[in-house]
Write a protein that holds these residues in place. Structure first.
Motif, PDB file in Angstrom:
ATOM      1  N   PHE A  25       0.841  -1.180   0.000  1.00 49.87           N
ATOM      2  CA  PHE A  25       0.000   0.000   0.000  1.00 49.87           C
ATOM      3  C   PHE A  25       0.886   1.242   0.000  1.00 49.87           C
ATOM      4  O   PHE A  25       1.833   1.330   0.770  1.00 49.87           O
ATOM      5  N   ILE A  27       0.795   5.052   0.897  1.00 49.36           N
ATOM      6  CA  ILE A  27      -0.043   5.895   1.734  1.00 49.36           C
ATOM      7  C   ILE A  27       0.511   7.305   1.748  1.00 49.36           C
ATOM      8  O   ILE A  27       1.724   7.504   1.847  1.00 49.36           O
ATOM      9  N   ASP A 104      -9.709   2.112   3.459  1.00 54.37           N
ATOM     10  CA  ASP A 104      -8.492   2.026   2.656  1.00 54.37           C
ATOM     11  C   ASP A 104      -8.064   3.436   2.273  1.00 54.37           C
ATOM     12  O   ASP A 104      -8.692   4.091   1.449  1.00 54.37           O
ATOM     13  N   SER A 106      -4.997   4.178   1.034  1.00 53.06           N
ATOM     14  CA  SER A 106      -3.845   4.124   0.148  1.00 53.06           C
ATOM     15  C   SER A 106      -4.125   4.853  -1.159  1.00 53.06           C
ATOM     16  O   SER A 106      -5.267   4.963  -1.611  1.00 53.06           O
ATOM     17  N   LYS A 107      -3.061   5.372  -1.763  1.00 47.67           N
ATOM     18  CA  LYS A 107      -3.145   6.031  -3.060  1.00 47.67           C
ATOM     19  C   LYS A 107      -2.911   5.059  -4.211  1.00 47.67           C
ATOM     20  O   LYS A 107      -3.345   5.299  -5.334  1.00 47.67           O
ATOM     21  N   THR A 109      -2.176   0.548  -4.913  1.00 50.39           N
ATOM     22  CA  THR A 109      -2.075  -0.792  -4.342  1.00 50.39           C
ATOM     23  C   THR A 109      -1.471  -1.737  -5.365  1.00 50.39           C
ATOM     24  O   THR A 109      -1.845  -1.701  -6.544  1.00 50.39           O
TER      25      THR A 109
END
Length: 468
Positions: A25, A27, A104, A106-107, A109
């Motif tokens: 991830f 982030i 979620d 995250s930018k 994955t």
């Protein structure tokens, strides 16, 4: 090492308490507010939870014999009274509530790996707005990832990501990765050195790739296994690699693809190592309880810090050793910190050849006798107290030149001020950081990383959580 045990005992992977993740991830710290800084499902809404504590008083528990079966329904039937009023085992208890879903944040994955990820490294190129990452894991594979930021016609940022499988066929888990991009300089002709990615594996292979496109450059011969690797900070053309199996350190010159030195003399596996920031010395931590300083040009040992007693005990097992290392601390950049299996961290001054401080990270439990004799009488294992991650606060953060961090299997992160430590004494404990959802430290810290310009520490835990 947990990753070694996981690789060789795949049958037990799903039965231990460690969460194995094969997902990466990316982030953005700025998008994480104070309430969700720890990547876990927490809430302050009192309406969602019963006021009754959910933990068990260990003084009131009793031991029962439970049949050896994985069928929870059968166990529940055997333990219940034979009455028609008994509720079904799948009926939720009154007052219980389901855990809220984890958001979620995250930018980007990446789901390339099919097994646990053991190593990851990254480098951000501000000129091209590209984040380069490399990952390796228990599936014996390594991947090169790129995330590029661009502006759309509407003025919003757009992310594009690519993944390149690295071609060398490893026969064991990937253990370490390193980019030389932060240290690249120009050669004698004025051209920049090649941007490289080094991949180390427990099969002993050290593989160099072009960090821009993932093309294989060279496979280097070295130790029987590779535990860690790093590049020289002046130019990024010299590579270090250390071994746990044979206790050696190998140094290579990447342009000529030749081995310059092999550092020998350790009495145990080399758990961690690095060049000093000025590039003049090689420093390493070892399972024999020593921190050694080497001269790269001659291969000779300059000094040995004997920090721990590694003499074998009565059972023939070796004593506690050093697990991790960080360099570049202090205003002169000459401080190194080593974490130990004894629950202490040791800060040394490399050029001064002095022990600066002992940091007592592990906290003894009150009203508990944890001596070797007591444990032997009770046939119990000693309580785990190892420090698994250490790091110095970057000097670019104002007013924190003497700060360092330690993280251990107890799940506690501690921030220390070494400005008051002299002559091997202790330092001032500034902060004791514990996750709200893990007050008992059931999840240990595996890695920590200071933010480059802010007083933030990012930690990873054995249950798959990343905390800031």
């Amino acid at each position: 090492k947990i990753q070694s045990a996981t690789k060789t005992n795949n049958a037990d992977t799903n039965t231990n308490n460690t969460t194995i993740s094969s997902t990466i991830f990316v982030i953005e710290p700025r998008s994480i507010n104070q309430q969700t800084a720890t990547m876990s499902a927490n809430t302050n809404n009192e309406d969602d939870f019963d006021e009754t504590p959910t933990f068990v008083d260990m003084n009131s528990v009793v031991e029962v014999n439970v049949p050896d079966t994985n069928n929870n329904d059968d166990v529940g039937d055997e333990m219940m009274d034979d009455t028609d009023d008994a509720p079904p085992s799948n009926m939720p208890m009154e007052g219980a509530s389901s855990s809220p879903a984890i958001v979620d944040q995250s930018k980007a994955t990446f789901n390339s790996h099919t097994d646990a990820i053991y190593a990851i490294t990254s480098h951000y190129d501000a000129s091209s707005h590209t984040l380069s990452m490399a990952s390796g894991g228990g599936d014996d594979r390594a991947y090169l990832h790129h995330v590029t930021t661009s502006n759309s016609n509407e003025g919003t940022a757009q992310l594009s990501q690519t993944t390149t499988p690295l071609s060398h066929p490893h026969t064991d888990s990937i253990s370490c990765l390193a980019f030389n991009a932060p240290y690249i300089a120009k050669d004698v002709s004025g051209k920049p050195q090649k941007s490289l990615l080094a991949v180390g594996s427990y099969d002993g292979a050290i593989v160099l790739y072009d960090a821009t496109n993932g093309e294989l450059v060279q496979v280097l011969e070295g130790p029987s296994d590779v535990e860690w690797t790093c590049f020289h900070p002046k130019g990024g053309t010299v590579l270090l690699a250390g071994s746990m199996a044979d206790g050696t350190i190998w140094m290579y010159h990447t342009p000529s693809k030749s081995c310059l030195q092999v550092f020998v003399g350790h009495e145990g596996g080399v758990t961690s190592g690095a060049f000093t920031p000025d590039g003049k010395w090689v420093v390493n931590a070892c399972q024999d309880g020593t921190c050694r300083v080497w001269a790269p040009k001659t291969g000779m040992s300059r000094h040995v810090f004997r920090l721990m007693d590694s003499i074998a005990g009565g059972d023939g097992q070796p004593g506690p050793g050093l697990t991790c290392l960080a360099v570049g601390g202090g205003q002169d950049g000459q401080l190194a910190i080593c974490g130990g299996e004894d629950g202490k961290a040791y800060v040394v001054h490399i050029s001064g050849k002095k022990l600066v401080a002992k940091l007592p990270h592990f906290e003894e439990q009150k009203n508990t006798m944890n001596t070797a004799e007591t444990l032997a009488d009770q046939n119990e294992e000693p309580e785990a107290r190892s420090i698994e991650a250490v790091g110095f606060c970057p000097a670019t953060i104002h007013g924190t030149a003497h700060w360092c961090a330690t993280g251990g299997v107890d799940g506690i992160l501690k921030i220390w001020n070494m400005n008051v430590a002299t002559g091997g004494g202790t330092a001032q404990l500034r902060q004791r950081c514990v996750r709200e959802d893990q007050p008992q430290g059931l999840a240990g810290i595996t890695q920590l990383q200071w933010h480059a310009s802010l007083p933030l520490v990012i930690c990873s835990y054995t249950d798959g959580v990343v905390g800031i």
